[in-house]
Design a protein around this motif. Structure first.
Motif, PDB file in Angstrom:
ATOM      1  N   GLU A 250       0.829  -1.196   0.000  1.00  0.00           N
ATOM      2  CA  GLU A 250       0.000   0.000   0.000  1.00  0.00           C
ATOM      3  C   GLU A 250       0.869   1.253   0.000  1.00  0.00           C
ATOM      4  O   GLU A 250       0.607   2.202  -0.736  1.00  0.00           O
ATOM      5  CB  GLU A 250      -0.921  -0.015   1.232  1.00  0.00           C
ATOM      6  CG  GLU A 250      -2.036   1.004   1.127  1.00  0.00           C
ATOM      7  CD  GLU A 250      -2.941   1.005   2.343  1.00  0.00           C
ATOM      8  OE1 GLU A 250      -2.659   0.249   3.286  1.00  0.00           O
ATOM      9  OE2 GLU A 250      -3.912   1.768   2.328  1.00  0.00           O
TER      10      GLU A 250
ATOM     11  N   GLN B 132       2.246   1.807  -3.392  1.00  0.00           N
ATOM     12  CA  GLN B 132       1.214   2.348  -4.279  1.00  0.00           C
ATOM     13  C   GLN B 132       0.974   3.833  -4.017  1.00  0.00           C
ATOM     14  O   GLN B 132       0.796   4.621  -4.945  1.00  0.00           O
ATOM     15  CB  GLN B 132      -0.105   1.605  -4.062  1.00  0.00           C
ATOM     16  CG  GLN B 132      -0.217   0.356  -4.903  1.00  0.00           C
ATOM     17  CD  GLN B 132      -1.670  -0.087  -5.039  1.00  0.00           C
ATOM     18  OE1 GLN B 132      -2.587   0.632  -4.653  1.00  0.00           O
ATOM     19  NE2 GLN B 132      -1.876  -1.262  -5.584  1.00  0.00           N
TER      20      GLN B 132
ATOM     21  N   LEU C 161     -10.241   4.168  -3.299  1.00  0.00           N
ATOM     22  CA  LEU C 161      -8.860   3.701  -3.440  1.00  0.00           C
ATOM     23  C   LEU C 161      -8.017   4.810  -4.037  1.00  0.00           C
ATOM     24  O   LEU C 161      -7.717   4.797  -5.231  1.00  0.00           O
ATOM     25  CB  LEU C 161      -8.818   2.480  -4.368  1.00  0.00           C
ATOM     26  CG  LEU C 161      -9.649   1.266  -3.972  1.00  0.00           C
ATOM     27  CD1 LEU C 161      -9.835   0.328  -5.156  1.00  0.00           C
ATOM     28  CD2 LEU C 161      -8.959   0.525  -2.831  1.00  0.00           C
TER      29      LEU C 161
ATOM     30  N   THR D 243      -5.029   3.843  -6.275  1.00  0.00           N
ATOM     31  CA  THR D 243      -5.107   2.826  -7.326  1.00  0.00           C
ATOM     32  C   THR D 243      -4.597   3.354  -8.661  1.00  0.00           C
ATOM     33  O   THR D 243      -4.918   4.473  -9.063  1.00  0.00           O
ATOM     34  CB  THR D 243      -6.542   2.282  -7.482  1.00  0.00           C
ATOM     35  OG1 THR D 243      -6.506   1.181  -8.391  1.00  0.00           O
ATOM     36  CG2 THR D 243      -7.503   3.333  -8.030  1.00  0.00           C
TER      37      THR D 243
ATOM     38  N   ALA E 213      -8.511  -3.634 -13.148  1.00  0.00           N
ATOM     39  CA  ALA E 213      -8.089  -4.105 -11.829  1.00  0.00           C
ATOM     40  C   ALA E 213      -8.571  -5.520 -11.548  1.00  0.00           C
ATOM     41  O   ALA E 213      -8.052  -6.190 -10.675  1.00  0.00           O
ATOM     42  CB  ALA E 213      -8.587  -3.161 -10.746  1.00  0.00           C
TER      43      ALA E 213
END
Ligand code: ZN
Length: 92
Positions: free
Chosen positions: A47, A50, A81, A84, A91
């Protein structure tokens, strides 16, 4: 499409602070050593990575676009998100 970049950046920055805050402090590149022997669960490292990539993309202006098909990522999805890099279709 008008994305509120300042709000997204704030969201991502605070997420990043939270994730970095639970990381062991080490010298060297931010992510080195975490995957082996680090205390962060894998998904949190992932995470954080990202989030950092998303912040870099905000900076360069490609944030909000799918990295696979190039389509706009809908606001509702970014609300859920914020980090993302993919649209819903890519996805899954
Ligand atoms: Zn896509």
């Amino acid at each position: 499409m008008q994305v509120n970049f300042a709000a997204r950046r704030n969201t991502l920055e605070s997420k990043r602070k939270r994730l970095v805050g639970v990381a062991p402090s080490r010298p060297g590149p931010l992510l080195s050593g975490w995957r082996c022997g680090g205390r962060l669960p894998y998904f949190e490292v992932d995470e954080l990575r990202q989030v950092e990539v998303a912040l870099a993309r905000l900076h360069e202006g490609s944030y909000g676009f799918c990295q696979i098909c190039g389509d706009d990522i809908p606001d509702a999805r970014l609300d859920q998100l914020p980090a993302t890099p993919f649209c819903q279709c890519c996805a899954v």
